[in-house]
Design a protein around this motif. Sequence first.
Motif: not given
Length: 232
Positions: A3-4, A7-8
Amino acid sequence: MGKYIIERLILTIPTVIFVTILTFVGLRVALPANVVDLIIGEYGRNDEQLRATLEKQLGLSSSIPEQYAEWVGLAWFWNGNEGLLQGNLGRSLHSGRSVVSELKRRVPVSFELGLWGQATAIAASVPMGVWAALRQDKLPDYGLRTLGILLNAVPGFWIAVLVITFGSIWFNWAPPIHFKYLWDDPIGHLAIMATPAIIIALTPSGGLIRLVRTQMLEVLRQDYIRTARAKG
């Protein structure tokens, strides 16, 4: 973690768009001089036909939003003109060749020079940092720490200017100006790379000297070092 990363990646989209807008505004809008005026010079400023031809060739005849769309490559969807999205970086105003071909020719040389600079910095700073640690709080230590601070403070381009200027004045010397590839002339290639590699190495050497000194002192204070010294 996934997920990170997603998002990035999503956040990079507005960042890239902002960077392209900022670059475009800086090059096309904020500059005080018009590139067409610089090309045609003072004698051609009254030639409206020449001006119009150059503006069309350089993509400056349309409005600012249209220029941005053509430069980025968004105009490719309705008129077929390629831009950044299609890998077209335009042509150099200096040589007339495509920017992509210029990058293919120059980037490997810059990359090699960067490697030579980093290798030179490591080869010089590691022994100096070790020596400073072994001579802690003595004259070599003070001298090398001062040298490290000085190298961090002095910009490399200024040192390059001094080397070229005073080298020519005092020693009648100048670095080679004609580039030679390694496979064509190894000795000539190394002679060309030596001076800029040393100058590039100066700035990182300052930090590396102090880093190696600090790490070396930390190791020298370890228990196993004291035990080895106690055993003679």
